[in-house]
Design a protein around this motif. Structure first.
Motif, PDB file in Angstrom:
ATOM      1  N   ALA A  22     -25.611  44.064   7.301  1.00 14.38           N
ATOM      2  CA  ALA A  22     -25.120  42.691   7.463  1.00 14.38           C
ATOM      3  C   ALA A  22     -25.983  41.709   6.684  1.00 14.38           C
ATOM      4  O   ALA A  22     -25.459  40.808   6.018  1.00 14.38           O
ATOM      5  N   TRP A  23     -27.309  41.884   6.754  1.00 10.22           N
ATOM      6  CA  TRP A  23     -28.196  41.013   5.976  1.00 10.22           C
ATOM      7  C   TRP A  23     -27.882  41.125   4.482  1.00 10.22           C
ATOM      8  O   TRP A  23     -27.817  40.112   3.765  1.00 10.22           O
ATOM      9  N   ALA A  24     -27.708  42.355   4.000  1.00 13.86           N
ATOM     10  CA  ALA A  24     -27.445  42.576   2.579  1.00 13.86           C
ATOM     11  C   ALA A  24     -26.118  41.947   2.160  1.00 13.86           C
ATOM     12  O   ALA A  24     -26.012  41.340   1.096  1.00 13.86           O
ATOM     13  N   TYR A  25     -25.115  42.098   2.994  1.00 11.58           N
ATOM     14  CA  TYR A  25     -23.806  41.501   2.706  1.00 11.58           C
ATOM     15  C   TYR A  25     -23.904  39.980   2.618  1.00 11.58           C
ATOM     16  O   TYR A  25     -23.408  39.362   1.675  1.00 11.58           O
ATOM     17  N   LEU A  26     -24.560  39.365   3.593  1.00 11.03           N
ATOM     18  CA  LEU A  26     -24.677  37.906   3.608  1.00 11.03           C
ATOM     19  C   LEU A  26     -25.472  37.399   2.406  1.00 11.03           C
ATOM     20  O   LEU A  26     -25.165  36.356   1.834  1.00 11.03           O
ATOM     21  N   SER A  27     -26.502  38.143   2.014  1.00 10.72           N
ATOM     22  CA  SER A  27     -27.305  37.755   0.851  1.00 10.72           C
ATOM     23  C   SER A  27     -26.443  37.720  -0.411  1.00 10.72           C
ATOM     24  O   SER A  27     -26.584  36.817  -1.243  1.00 10.72           O
ATOM     25  N   LYS A  28     -25.539  38.686  -0.541  1.00  4.38           N
ATOM     26  CA  LYS A  28     -24.673  38.739  -1.721  1.00  4.38           C
ATOM     27  C   LYS A  28     -23.632  37.619  -1.683  1.00  4.38           C
ATOM     28  O   LYS A  28     -23.271  37.048  -2.716  1.00  4.38           O
ATOM     29  N   VAL A  29     -23.172  37.290  -0.481  1.00  2.00           N
ATOM     30  CA  VAL A  29     -22.120  36.272  -0.343  1.00  2.00           C
ATOM     31  C   VAL A  29     -22.610  34.892  -0.759  1.00  2.00           C
ATOM     32  O   VAL A  29     -21.938  34.177  -1.503  1.00  2.00           O
ATOM     33  N   VAL A  30     -23.796  34.492  -0.294  1.00  2.00           N
ATOM     34  CA  VAL A  30     -24.242  33.119  -0.548  1.00  2.00           C
ATOM     35  C   VAL A  30     -25.044  32.973  -1.834  1.00  2.00           C
ATOM     36  O   VAL A  30     -25.090  31.908  -2.436  1.00  2.00           O
ATOM     37  N   GLN A  31     -25.717  34.044  -2.284  1.00  2.00           N
ATOM     38  CA  GLN A  31     -26.514  34.008  -3.512  1.00  2.00           C
ATOM     39  C   GLN A  31     -27.424  32.774  -3.577  1.00  2.00           C
ATOM     40  O   GLN A  31     -27.266  31.909  -4.422  1.00  2.00           O
ATOM     41  N   GLY A  32     -28.384  32.725  -2.687  1.00  2.00           N
ATOM     42  CA  GLY A  32     -29.332  31.621  -2.699  1.00  2.00           C
ATOM     43  C   GLY A  32     -29.458  30.986  -1.326  1.00  2.00           C
ATOM     44  O   GLY A  32     -28.901  31.472  -0.337  1.00  2.00           O
ATOM     45  N   PRO A  33     -30.170  29.879  -1.241  1.00  2.00           N
ATOM     46  CA  PRO A  33     -30.388  29.236   0.057  1.00  2.00           C
ATOM     47  C   PRO A  33     -29.106  28.641   0.620  1.00  2.00           C
ATOM     48  O   PRO A  33     -28.311  28.046  -0.100  1.00  2.00           O
ATOM     49  N   ARG A 232     -30.380  28.636 -10.468  1.00  6.26           N
ATOM     50  CA  ARG A 232     -31.174  29.639  -9.763  1.00  6.26           C
ATOM     51  C   ARG A 232     -32.649  29.535 -10.119  1.00  6.26           C
ATOM     52  O   ARG A 232     -33.507  29.825  -9.296  1.00  6.26           O
ATOM     53  N   PHE A 233     -32.950  29.128 -11.340  1.00  5.21           N
ATOM     54  CA  PHE A 233     -34.351  28.919 -11.697  1.00  5.21           C
ATOM     55  C   PHE A 233     -34.926  27.759 -10.888  1.00  5.21           C
ATOM     56  O   PHE A 233     -36.063  27.812 -10.415  1.00  5.21           O
ATOM     57  N   LEU A 234     -34.147  26.689 -10.730  1.00  2.51           N
ATOM     58  CA  LEU A 234     -34.629  25.536  -9.958  1.00  2.51           C
ATOM     59  C   LEU A 234     -34.841  25.917  -8.499  1.00  2.51           C
ATOM     60  O   LEU A 234     -35.810  25.489  -7.867  1.00  2.51           O
TER      61      LEU A 234
END
Length: 386
Positions: A22-33, A232-234
């Motif tokens: 679930a953590w991995a899925y959510l990380s891919k969905v939002v891609q950033g903060p 993403r750099f910022l």
């Protein structure tokens, strides 16, 4: 990036754990903060949050933030890929999550997505929390001069020898010089990427990134497969600032990513330091302006950095040493010394008026103070020697 490790049975089981998936899925969905999603996870847990995202059972605002990639679920593949590279997904569930480093970002959560990372993808066996427990970030221009690379190497190398972890962004120029200096002395270093950890960016630093993963950590909040992008750099810069005790800027233009990192450090209450360069160098205009406008403290070496950003006991020790040295001063010498300003300089006449010591005696005392290392002089007058 070349693999730095293998996959064992425990890693495979961890990759298939529903909560980690679930953590991995959510990380891919939002891609950033995404502060709103982080808050939802905190309230209901990652598995329920993942269900809500998949089924679009969300508030209107969060629904808009996640709808574009809610159907993308590569969690098993991403976890298996990173595990095969000798890495892992680090989440707030894990002991190595750098919780206290990221606390400041939680207070910055707002409409510009200034919050903490949802999770961190990491290459390298060392604990992220332990690596960043005593760390300094060093950043600067990609087009570093020979002077800039030399100074960066001296400061980063000396800090690394003393046990400090060097944090930077793995870019060409100052970033690369900082990482290489730490590696060169057998020290620890952390590279924070603006793309997935499976991508060597820049490509010319592929070998260096492999060495960093073997001796420290390569870290990103972006899931594998994520490509570099300006925004993403910022966003990456806030992590570079938050994962250390302070930020040192070496050679930077006024409008630069390094100055953006320094701005994040100020927001987070971290000391910001800048190395001066030649007054004719365009590469140092940002550093000079930050120093002039009191946005950064001037530093010249690793000792200066530790004095500004080191543990309080080290700073207190330095203060105690200075106090013991001042105990040796008395009479006119002490009066003249105490008349000197904390910042800037004064002429002999001004010092005479401020101290009440006759001009002739001031002229006699100042060279003695200079010989003892208390003061220094230049065309503008006399000033304190740090």
């Amino acid at each position: 990036m070349t693999s730095v490790g293998g996959t064992d049975a425990d890693d495979v089981r961890a990759a298939l754990d529903p909560r980690r998936l679930a953590w991995a899925y959510l990380s891919k969905v939002v891609q950033g903060p995404c502060p709103a999603l982080s808050k939802l996870v905190e309230e209901v847990g990652p598995e329920e949050a993942a269900r809500a995202v998949r089924e679009r059972d969300l508030s209107e605002m969060l629904g808009k933030r996640t709808v574009a990639r809610s159907h993308v679920d590569t969690a098993v593949h991403d976890l298996d890929l990173v595990t095969g590279m000798g890495g892992r997904l680090v989440t707030p569930d894990d002991d190595e999550w750098p919780q206290w480093r990221l606390l400041g970002l939680e207070n910055l959560s707002g409409p510009r997505d200034e919050g903490p990372p949802l999770a961190l993808w990491v290459l390298g066996a060392r604990s992220v929390a332990e690596l960043t427990d005593r760390a300094i970030s060093i950043v600067g221009t990609r087009a570093a001069s020979g002077y800039g690379e030399h100074v960066t190497g001296e400061i980063a190398g000396d800090l690394a020898v003393d046990g400090w972890t060097i944090v930077s962004g793995a870019a060409y120029g100052v970033d690369g010089a900082a990482h290489r200096a730490a590696l060169g002395v057998g020290g620890l270093t952390v590279a924070v990427l603006a793309c997935g950890v499976d991508r060597a960016y820049p490509a010319g630093h592929a070998r260096m990134l492999l060495q960093i993963a073997q001796n420290g950590a390569v870290v990103s909040e972006y899931a594998p497969g994520t490509t570099p992008a300006k925004h993403r750099f910022l966003a990456r810069n806030r992590l570079v600032a938050s994962l250390s005790d302070g930020v040192v800027v070496v050679e930077a233009g006024w409008r630069s990513g390094a100055r953006n990192t320094a701005s994040w450090a100020r927001k987070l209450g971290r000391p910001v330091m800048a190395v001066p360069g030649p007054v004719t160098s365009a590469s140092s205009t940002g550093c000079h302006r930050m120093i002039r406008e009191s946005e950064a403290r001037l530093v010249m070496n690793a000792g200066d950095v530790v004095e500004e950003a080191g543990p309080i006991e080290l700073r207190e020790a330095a203060d105690d040493e200075s106090a013991r040295a001042l105990d040796a001063l008395s009479g006119d010498a002490l009066l003249v010394y105490e008349a000197l300003p904390a910042v800037g300089s004064k002429g002999v006449g001004e010092l005479s008026e401020l101290s009440g010591v006759p001009v002739a005696q001031v002229r006699a005392v100042l060279p003695l103070l200079e010989m003892e290392g208390f003061v220094k002089s230049d065309d503008t007058g006399w000033s304190l020697q740090r």
